[in-house]
Design a protein around this motif. Sequence first.
Motif, PDB file in Angstrom:
ATOM      1  N   PHE A   1       0.735  -1.462  -0.061  1.00 43.24           N
ATOM      2  CA  PHE A   1       0.095  -0.126  -0.092  1.00 43.24           C
ATOM      3  C   PHE A   1       0.777   1.239  -0.012  1.00 43.24           C
ATOM      4  O   PHE A   1       0.527   2.274   0.487  1.00 43.24           O
ATOM      5  N   GLY A   2       2.111   1.046  -0.486  1.00 43.88           N
ATOM      6  CA  GLY A   2       3.055   2.152  -0.253  1.00 43.88           C
ATOM      7  C   GLY A   2       4.212   1.532   0.275  1.00 43.88           C
ATOM      8  O   GLY A   2       4.436   0.413   0.108  1.00 43.88           O
ATOM      9  N   GLY A   3       5.072   2.491   0.650  1.00 41.00           N
ATOM     10  CA  GLY A   3       6.535   2.035   1.333  1.00 41.00           C
ATOM     11  C   GLY A   3       7.607   1.634   0.182  1.00 41.00           C
ATOM     12  O   GLY A   3       7.584   2.424  -0.651  1.00 41.00           O
ATOM     13  N   CYS A   4       8.162   0.489   0.095  1.00 38.37           N
ATOM     14  CA  CYS A   4       9.379   0.450  -0.539  1.00 38.37           C
ATOM     15  C   CYS A   4       9.348  -0.750  -1.540  1.00 38.37           C
ATOM     16  O   CYS A   4       8.636  -1.725  -1.419  1.00 38.37           O
ATOM     17  N   THR A   5      10.016  -0.660  -2.446  1.00 37.53           N
ATOM     18  CA  THR A   5      10.308  -1.659  -3.551  1.00 37.53           C
ATOM     19  C   THR A   5      11.866  -2.122  -3.224  1.00 37.53           C
ATOM     20  O   THR A   5      12.609  -1.344  -2.633  1.00 37.53           O
ATOM     21  N   VAL A   6      12.107  -3.264  -3.393  1.00 35.95           N
ATOM     22  CA  VAL A   6      13.785  -3.744  -3.415  1.00 35.95           C
ATOM     23  C   VAL A   6      13.884  -4.405  -4.936  1.00 35.95           C
ATOM     24  O   VAL A   6      13.106  -5.100  -5.387  1.00 35.95           O
ATOM     25  N   SER A   7      14.894  -4.085  -5.592  1.00 39.43           N
ATOM     26  CA  SER A   7      15.721  -4.510  -6.835  1.00 39.43           C
ATOM     27  C   SER A   7      16.983  -5.011  -6.806  1.00 39.43           C
ATOM     28  O   SER A   7      17.517  -4.808  -5.931  1.00 39.43           O
ATOM     29  N   LEU A   8      17.054  -6.034  -7.794  1.00 38.87           N
ATOM     30  CA  LEU A   8      18.517  -6.621  -7.751  1.00 38.87           C
ATOM     31  C   LEU A   8      19.054  -6.246  -8.998  1.00 38.87           C
ATOM     32  O   LEU A   8      18.590  -6.211 -10.209  1.00 38.87           O
ATOM     33  N   VAL A   9      20.043  -5.304  -8.697  1.00 39.37           N
ATOM     34  CA  VAL A   9      20.681  -4.335 -10.081  1.00 39.37           C
ATOM     35  C   VAL A   9      22.199  -4.539 -10.023  1.00 39.37           C
ATOM     36  O   VAL A   9      22.976  -4.516  -9.114  1.00 39.37           O
ATOM     37  N   HIS A  10      22.487  -4.560 -11.241  1.00 39.15           N
ATOM     38  CA  HIS A  10      24.035  -4.935 -11.449  1.00 39.15           C
ATOM     39  C   HIS A  10      24.811  -3.562 -10.996  1.00 39.15           C
ATOM     40  O   HIS A  10      24.242  -2.411 -11.406  1.00 39.15           O
ATOM     41  N   GLU A  11      25.721  -3.734 -10.620  1.00 41.22           N
ATOM     42  CA  GLU A  11      26.638  -2.523  -9.931  1.00 41.22           C
ATOM     43  C   GLU A  11      26.839  -1.371 -10.942  1.00 41.22           C
ATOM     44  O   GLU A  11      26.868  -0.249 -10.638  1.00 41.22           O
ATOM     45  N   ASP A  12      27.046  -1.686 -12.286  1.00 46.32           N
ATOM     46  CA  ASP A  12      27.440  -0.887 -13.498  1.00 46.32           C
ATOM     47  C   ASP A  12      26.034  -0.014 -13.711  1.00 46.32           C
ATOM     48  O   ASP A  12      25.929   0.959 -14.424  1.00 46.32           O
TER      49      ASP A  12
END
Length: 392
Positions: free
Chosen positions: A343-354
């Motif tokens: 309902f809001g708040g945060c997402t978490v993503s797995l992202v390449h450092e580049d």
Amino acid sequence: MADLQALKGRFTELYGSENAEPIHVFHAPGRVNLIGEHTDYNGGYVFPAALTFGTTMLIRKREDEQVGFASTNFPLHKHISINNIAFDPADDWMNYPKGIIHEIQKKGLSVGGYDILYSGAIPNGSGLSSSASIEVVTAYGLLTMEGHPADKVQIALMSQKAENEFMGVKCGIMDQFAVAMGKKDHAILLMCDTLEYKHVPFESGAYKLVIGNTNKKRGLVDSAYNERRSQCEQAVKDLQQQFPELTLLGQLNLEQFNAYQHLIPDETVRKRARHVVEEIDRVLQSMKVLEKGDLEAFGQLMIGSHNSLRDLYEVTCLELDVMVEEALKIPGVLGSRMTGAGFGGCTVSLVHEDSVETFIEQVGRVYKEKTGLTADFYVCDIGNGVEQVTEA
Ligand code: GLA
């Protein structure tokens, strides 16, 4: 971690420096859940990790039976008698530590007088467990100061109880457990029914966990949360026709659910239950793929989790969906999902450092265009659970 010297300065400014007792420091982190959402109160698996930032607590013994509460985040500051601990809406955030004192007293354990200053680095209402963090740091700090046993699993349970009963929020055990039991560079696979757990090294190599805060204020989250809980309980009741011993949805595997889902007459309730059973299965699949170091497959499971929270459990919102959608457009992003209650708040993503820089710039920009809100991003490391801070 906050600047300790500055915090000590603030502490003595507030409480004076005549008291010769030492000031002790404790810290509890926030948490991010990597996968396994809305499964904890269904007796399923979750896979959270502690963050490196959280709530710092400075505490000093007093002679009398007063507890002084202050925070660098809020102006409210006052002393409360330990003999008169009761919920009071006017006490705002102080009700969290009061709930903990109440729990300790209910166990027949002593709590003396203290002066306490908190400093929180977790944005409130962001779904990164600022409340569990203040609860757990208070429980650990007070029990340690009093010389009582400070078992961290018991502290998690006590903090959840304070949140359920004193604060009236029917949360599961995930947040308090992660905040109490976190371990640097590890996520926690927790079976919420039995509290069996395992620290799993989270080795993401060139990939970073990026948290995106939608900064969308979570409205009506408690009532919607409690409604989801009742729908799950309803599904259990319906399925008891076939499984008379069933008490929690987490006790069913996907095959059993698929065979008997028709016993749930209400379509919405059936969708909620499907999310729970499939999400638990996704956590178990995650363990398998992570063991093999297959981060791409884990990313796909994160995406599956978000889609299910959006379509079946219906706890996302426009802001969360936009942020995940935009994240997945960036090359080098393996997965993205909402984390926490929703309902809001945060997402978490797995992202390449580049790709992290592009990610933050692009997702932030488009998110603002589409929602009018400014997002915040944190590239996160995994830290320890609650601990006493000893100064170098
Ligand atoms: C909140 C609750 C947790 C858990 C999550 C959803 O964070 O406090 O107990 O139910 O939502 O997974």
